[in-house]
Structure formats: C-alpha cells, structure tokens
Design a protein around this motif. Structure first.
Motif, PDB file in Angstrom:
ATOM      1  N   PHE A 194      92.668 -76.382 -32.021  1.00 16.66           N
ATOM      2  CA  PHE A 194      93.185 -77.557 -32.013  1.00 16.66           C
ATOM      3  C   PHE A 194      92.215 -78.811 -31.573  1.00 16.66           C
ATOM      4  CE2 PHE A 194      96.847 -74.820 -31.955  1.00 16.66           C
ATOM      5  CZ  PHE A 194      97.338 -75.098 -33.334  1.00 16.66           C
ATOM      6  N   ARG A 195      91.198 -78.424 -31.034  1.00 20.96           N
ATOM      7  CA  ARG A 195      90.224 -79.558 -30.145  1.00 20.96           C
ATOM      8  C   ARG A 195      89.108 -79.511 -31.053  1.00 20.96           C
ATOM      9  NH1 ARG A 195      92.182 -83.205 -27.185  1.00 20.96           N
ATOM     10  NH2 ARG A 195      90.134 -83.483 -26.180  1.00 20.96           N
ATOM     11  N   ALA A 196      88.576 -80.894 -31.098  1.00 21.73           N
ATOM     12  CA  ALA A 196      87.301 -81.099 -31.990  1.00 21.73           C
ATOM     13  C   ALA A 196      86.123 -80.520 -31.219  1.00 21.73           C
ATOM     14  CB  ALA A 196      87.277 -82.624 -32.097  1.00 21.73           C
ATOM     15  N   GLU A 197      86.282 -80.476 -29.966  1.00 16.57           N
ATOM     16  CA  GLU A 197      85.074 -79.801 -29.243  1.00 16.57           C
ATOM     17  C   GLU A 197      85.126 -78.229 -29.620  1.00 16.57           C
ATOM     18  OE1 GLU A 197      87.443 -81.825 -27.959  1.00 16.57           O
ATOM     19  OE2 GLU A 197      86.465 -83.611 -27.034  1.00 16.57           O
ATOM     20  N   GLY A 198      86.174 -78.024 -29.696  1.00 15.83           N
ATOM     21  CA  GLY A 198      86.255 -76.251 -30.060  1.00 15.83           C
ATOM     22  C   GLY A 198      85.765 -76.166 -31.535  1.00 15.83           C
ATOM     23  N   ARG A 199      86.236 -76.997 -32.360  1.00 15.79           N
ATOM     24  CA  ARG A 199      85.298 -76.936 -33.743  1.00 15.79           C
ATOM     25  C   ARG A 199      83.900 -77.038 -33.797  1.00 15.79           C
ATOM     26  NH1 ARG A 199      88.640 -73.859 -35.553  1.00 15.79           N
ATOM     27  NH2 ARG A 199      87.915 -74.013 -37.478  1.00 15.79           N
ATOM     28  N   MET A 200      83.342 -77.669 -32.714  1.00 22.65           N
ATOM     29  CA  MET A 200      81.821 -77.927 -32.771  1.00 22.65           C
ATOM     30  C   MET A 200      81.206 -76.637 -32.484  1.00 22.65           C
ATOM     31  SD  MET A 200      81.531 -81.424 -30.162  1.00 22.65           S
ATOM     32  CE  MET A 200      82.294 -83.026 -30.940  1.00 22.65           C
ATOM     33  N   LEU A 201      81.787 -75.826 -31.858  1.00 21.11           N
ATOM     34  CA  LEU A 201      81.179 -74.332 -31.395  1.00 21.11           C
ATOM     35  C   LEU A 201      81.148 -73.638 -32.928  1.00 21.11           C
ATOM     36  CD1 LEU A 201      82.108 -75.018 -28.684  1.00 21.11           C
ATOM     37  CD2 LEU A 201      82.597 -72.829 -28.458  1.00 21.11           C
ATOM     38  N   TYR A 202      81.887 -73.648 -33.671  1.00 23.92           N
ATOM     39  CA  TYR A 202      81.772 -73.051 -35.336  1.00 23.92           C
ATOM     40  C   TYR A 202      80.408 -73.962 -35.971  1.00 23.92           C
ATOM     41  CZ  TYR A 202      86.235 -70.659 -34.226  1.00 23.92           C
ATOM     42  OH  TYR A 202      87.387 -69.966 -33.817  1.00 23.92           O
ATOM     43  N   ALA A 203      80.455 -75.000 -35.701  1.00 23.66           N
ATOM     44  CA  ALA A 203      79.757 -75.959 -36.435  1.00 23.66           C
ATOM     45  C   ALA A 203      78.070 -75.518 -36.046  1.00 23.66           C
ATOM     46  CB  ALA A 203      79.767 -77.429 -36.224  1.00 23.66           C
ATOM     47  N   VAL A 204      78.176 -75.447 -34.480  1.00 23.84           N
ATOM     48  CA  VAL A 204      76.743 -75.079 -33.778  1.00 23.84           C
ATOM     49  C   VAL A 204      76.441 -73.769 -34.579  1.00 23.84           C
ATOM     50  CG1 VAL A 204      75.394 -74.787 -31.855  1.00 23.84           C
ATOM     51  CG2 VAL A 204      77.156 -76.607 -32.013  1.00 23.84           C
ATOM     52  N   GLY A 205      77.306 -72.654 -34.475  1.00 24.46           N
ATOM     53  CA  GLY A 205      76.932 -71.247 -34.731  1.00 24.46           C
ATOM     54  C   GLY A 205      76.644 -71.152 -36.043  1.00 24.46           C
ATOM     55  N   GLY A 206      77.342 -72.033 -37.115  1.00 18.89           N
ATOM     56  CA  GLY A 206      77.193 -71.892 -38.564  1.00 18.89           C
ATOM     57  C   GLY A 206      75.893 -72.387 -39.036  1.00 18.89           C
ATOM     58  N   ASN A 207      75.484 -73.625 -38.487  1.00 19.74           N
ATOM     59  CA  ASN A 207      73.959 -73.962 -38.701  1.00 19.74           C
ATOM     60  C   ASN A 207      73.833 -75.052 -37.517  1.00 19.74           C
ATOM     61  OD1 ASN A 207      71.744 -75.521 -39.810  1.00 19.74           O
ATOM     62  ND2 ASN A 207      72.212 -74.578 -41.812  1.00 19.74           N
ATOM     63  N   PRO A 208      73.019 -74.892 -36.668  1.00 18.15           N
ATOM     64  CA  PRO A 208      72.640 -76.135 -35.548  1.00 18.15           C
ATOM     65  C   PRO A 208      72.158 -77.398 -35.992  1.00 18.15           C
ATOM     66  CG  PRO A 208      71.919 -73.657 -34.952  1.00 18.15           C
ATOM     67  CD  PRO A 208      72.266 -73.780 -36.445  1.00 18.15           C
ATOM     68  N   GLU A 209      71.170 -77.092 -37.162  1.00 21.80           N
ATOM     69  CA  GLU A 209      70.445 -78.281 -37.644  1.00 21.80           C
ATOM     70  C   GLU A 209      71.565 -79.224 -38.249  1.00 21.80           C
ATOM     71  OE1 GLU A 209      67.500 -81.180 -38.255  1.00 21.80           O
ATOM     72  OE2 GLU A 209      67.712 -79.319 -36.990  1.00 21.80           O
ATOM     73  N   VAL A 210      72.337 -78.658 -39.049  1.00 23.04           N
ATOM     74  CA  VAL A 210      73.423 -79.295 -39.825  1.00 23.04           C
ATOM     75  C   VAL A 210      74.467 -79.924 -38.692  1.00 23.04           C
ATOM     76  CG1 VAL A 210      75.407 -79.308 -41.461  1.00 23.04           C
ATOM     77  CG2 VAL A 210      73.251 -78.027 -41.972  1.00 23.04           C
ATOM     78  N   LEU A 270      78.288 -61.707 -34.902  1.00 17.94           N
ATOM     79  CA  LEU A 270      77.167 -61.910 -34.155  1.00 17.94           C
ATOM     80  C   LEU A 270      76.345 -62.753 -34.486  1.00 17.94           C
ATOM     81  CD1 LEU A 270      76.361 -58.021 -33.102  1.00 17.94           C
ATOM     82  CD2 LEU A 270      76.930 -60.076 -31.450  1.00 17.94           C
ATOM     83  N   SER A 271      76.132 -63.373 -35.594  1.00 17.70           N
ATOM     84  CA  SER A 271      75.178 -64.311 -36.244  1.00 17.70           C
ATOM     85  C   SER A 271      76.044 -65.775 -36.089  1.00 17.70           C
ATOM     86  CB  SER A 271      74.986 -64.203 -37.892  1.00 17.70           C
ATOM     87  OG  SER A 271      76.124 -63.973 -38.574  1.00 17.70           O
ATOM     88  N   GLY A 272      77.034 -65.893 -35.499  1.00 15.75           N
ATOM     89  CA  GLY A 272      77.706 -66.941 -35.151  1.00 15.75           C
ATOM     90  C   GLY A 272      78.593 -67.834 -35.995  1.00 15.75           C
ATOM     91  N   GLY A 273      79.463 -68.566 -35.694  1.00 15.41           N
ATOM     92  CA  GLY A 273      80.025 -69.558 -36.795  1.00 15.41           C
ATOM     93  C   GLY A 273      81.314 -68.952 -37.318  1.00 15.41           C
ATOM     94  N   ALA A 274      81.824 -67.636 -36.803  1.00 17.79           N
ATOM     95  CA  ALA A 274      83.127 -67.036 -37.395  1.00 17.79           C
ATOM     96  C   ALA A 274      83.599 -66.056 -36.393  1.00 17.79           C
ATOM     97  CB  ALA A 274      82.637 -66.347 -38.571  1.00 17.79           C
ATOM     98  N   GLY A 275      84.810 -66.081 -36.304  1.00 19.76           N
ATOM     99  CA  GLY A 275      85.558 -65.538 -35.156  1.00 19.76           C
ATOM    100  C   GLY A 275      86.628 -66.232 -34.444  1.00 19.76           C
ATOM    101  N   GLY A 276      87.013 -65.647 -33.433  1.00 18.06           N
ATOM    102  CA  GLY A 276      88.294 -66.443 -32.677  1.00 18.06           C
ATOM    103  C   GLY A 276      88.707 -65.865 -31.474  1.00 18.06           C
ATOM    104  N   ILE A 277      89.647 -66.246 -30.815  1.00 22.17           N
ATOM    105  CA  ILE A 277      90.109 -65.710 -29.590  1.00 22.17           C
ATOM    106  C   ILE A 277      91.185 -64.595 -29.732  1.00 22.17           C
ATOM    107  CG2 ILE A 277      91.409 -66.067 -27.599  1.00 22.17           C
ATOM    108  CD1 ILE A 277      88.713 -67.280 -27.308  1.00 22.17           C
TER     109      ILE A 277
END
Length: 326
Positions: A194-210, A270-277
């Motif tokens: 629910f936090r924008a900061e948390g969604r940032m982790l998925y964004a960074v793991g999906g594609n850091p440049e984007v 392991l490639s990042g961007g997908a998963g959860g607690i």
C-alpha cells in the motif's frame, strides 16, 4: 449474464489470493506437505508441535523479510548470517561487559547492523561493486568483528525478562518473539502493498533505468533496502539470543542460504521485480515444516540437507517454467 458472474468470481478469487503475490503454487505445496506429514507422524498435527514450528521459524522469518526486499530489487545479501552474529555479540558485550541496560544495548546492536547494511549499499551503488562480492566481503568482515569482540568466546546470562521473551506464551499460545516476527511480516506486507515507497522496490527490480527515468532515486532506494535487510538480520540475532540465553560469534552460519531459499521457494524472482511477503512467509513455513517433519520421522540431518536442496531446485525450476513466455 453468466460471463459477468464468471468474471466477478474470478476477480473475487484474485483479490482473495492477491496477498500471495503469485505464491499459490508454494501454498499448495505447503498444504500437501502438511497432509503427508500428518499421515506419516501422529504428533505432527498436535497444537504443541504447531507452536514449536512457529517458535523455530522466528529467526528465519524475520531475516527472510529483509532478504525479500533485497531480492525484489534484483540484489542478493550473503552477509545476513554474519550480521546476525555481529548484532548478538555487540548486544551481549555492551550489556554484560560494559554493564549497560538492555534497553540501550539492543538499539546499539541494531545501529551496528544498520551501519553494516549502509556500507554494503554504498559499495553496490557508489563503487559499483556487484552485490554478490560486496555482501561476501561484509560476511567476512562482520564475522571477523564478531569474533574479535570477545576473542571468539561466548557470552552467557541475560536478565530473566529477556530470556522469557522466548518462553512465556501470551494468551497461552504465542511467545513474544513470535509476535515480533508476525509484526515484522505484517508491517512489511502493508509497506509493499500500500505504500508508494514499497512499490518503488518492484520498479527498481523490474528495470532500474526505467525507474530512474520515472523519478525514483534508485541509489537511495538500494541503500535503504540493504540497511533494512541488515537491521532485520540484527533483530533476528536479538531474538535468537533470547531463545538461547547466550550469544556466540559462530551463530548464524549458513543462515543466509536458508534465508535466500525461503524467499525463492515463496515465489520471489531472483531477477527482481516480482514476489512478496506473503510468498516469503509460505516459503519460511515450508522450510520450518519440512525440517520439523523430517525430525519427527527421524531422518538423518545429512539427508535433510539433501532433501531441502532438492526442494529448492524444484521450487526455482517450477517458478522459471511458470514465468516463461508461452
């Protein structure tokens, strides 16, 4: 009308299991494992055994939450076991040798853990050291410092209230250490969901440049994630100290492998961007239930390592096949 109802039911099911973040497969595996062990052992389904499993997974559960954050951004942390030992030794030394109260010793230990994570984060971001190498180096440094604090000796004996955190069952069911693990899991799940900061982790793991082009400070997020992982490893060390009523620099050996295994079994890529607690919690339970069940069945500890290794390979293979484009 039928199509609308079917769509509505599908949407409801998706919302119902959405917290698992793609870990429905591991959940089915956990249920199947519990059914198998309940048939093979009469004592597996007892309340006492269930509570024992929860007590046994507290340390792994807390560490796995931090590792989830790291793997979500496409990183890895091999130093968590050593940071756990470092936190334990600093807490024990400041409390039993320096004579400081536990209310001060515990925060000092967590600060030391945070510094370790910060150092790793800086190496990964500013010095471009691969996460594998940076955390491997920190694993050696933290373990060495943990041994230097007492010249490799353990410290025994803490206040009774501290030891009782892992013994007293509140409401006749859960210990305080289990409540700590559940609180960490819940807060982390809310943060990612629910936090924008948390969604940032998925964004960074999906594609850091984007993510960078979208306005996310990738360097700051990366450092914060490694600090959080280290602090949770330090907290796990304090929980372990309460369970053992002692601290020793050899604690946490091999814990990094179990922690990574729990996260991967739970469906985090392991490639990042997908998963959860939610998936990580299931992965932790799978490892805890598997070890508990194998002990009840009197399986050799050496064979247990082989079985758990096979489970990890199968879980990663199944996840790879599931994500493969069709």
């Amino acid at each position: 009308m039928v199509a609308i109802d079917a769509k509505g039911e599908k949407s409801h099911a998706k919302n119902l299991f959405g917290w698992l973040s793609g870990a429905t497969g591991p959940l089915i595996g956990l249920i199947a494992l519990c059914l198998f062990l309940s048939v093979m052992s009469d004592s597996f389904l007892s309340l006492r055994n269930g509570l024992n499993i929860l007590d046994q997974i507290t340390v792994l559960g807390i560490m796995a939450v931090g590792m989830t954050f790291v793997i979500l951004i496409g990183g890895i942390d091999l130093s968590v076991g050593s940071v756990l030992a470092l936190s334990m030794m600093i807490m024990g030394w400041t409390a039993n040798v320096m004579g400081l109260p536990m209310a001060i010793a515990i925060p000092i230990a967590l600060i030391a853990s945070a510094i370790s994570g910060f150092a790793v984060g800086v190496m990964v971001t500013h010095f471009r050291v691969p996460a594998f190498i940076a955390t491997l180096a920190m694993m050696s440094v933290a373990r060495g410092v943990a041994n230097m604090i007492t010249d490799g000796q353990q410290i025994v004996g803490f206040p009774d209230w501290f030891m009782m955190l892992a013994i007293d069952r509140h409401f006749g069911v859960l210990t305080a250490t289990v409540f700590v693990m559940l609180a960490v899991v819940l807060v982390s799940w809310i943060f990612l969901k629910f936090r924008a900061e948390g969604r940032m982790l998925y964004a960074v793991g999906g594609n850091p440049e984007v993510a960078r082009l979208a306005g996310i400070n990738v360097l700051r997020v990366t450092i914060a994630v490694y600090v959080a992982c280290a602090v949770l490893a330090g907290l796990a060390g304090i929980v372990l100290a309460a369970r053992l009523d002692s601290v020793q620099p050899s604690s946490g050996l091999g814990y990094e492998l179990d922690t990574i295994a729990a996260v991967v079994i739970g469906g985090t890529s392991l490639s990042g961007g997908a998963g959860g607690i939610g998936g990580t919690l299931i992965g932790v339970l799978i490892i805890g239930v598997l070890r508990n069940g194998l002990n009840l069945l009197n399986v050799s500890p050496f064979l247990q390592q082989v079985i758990i290794g096979v489970v990890i390979v199968v879980a990663v293979g199944a996840e790879t096949l599931r994500r493969r484009p069709r």
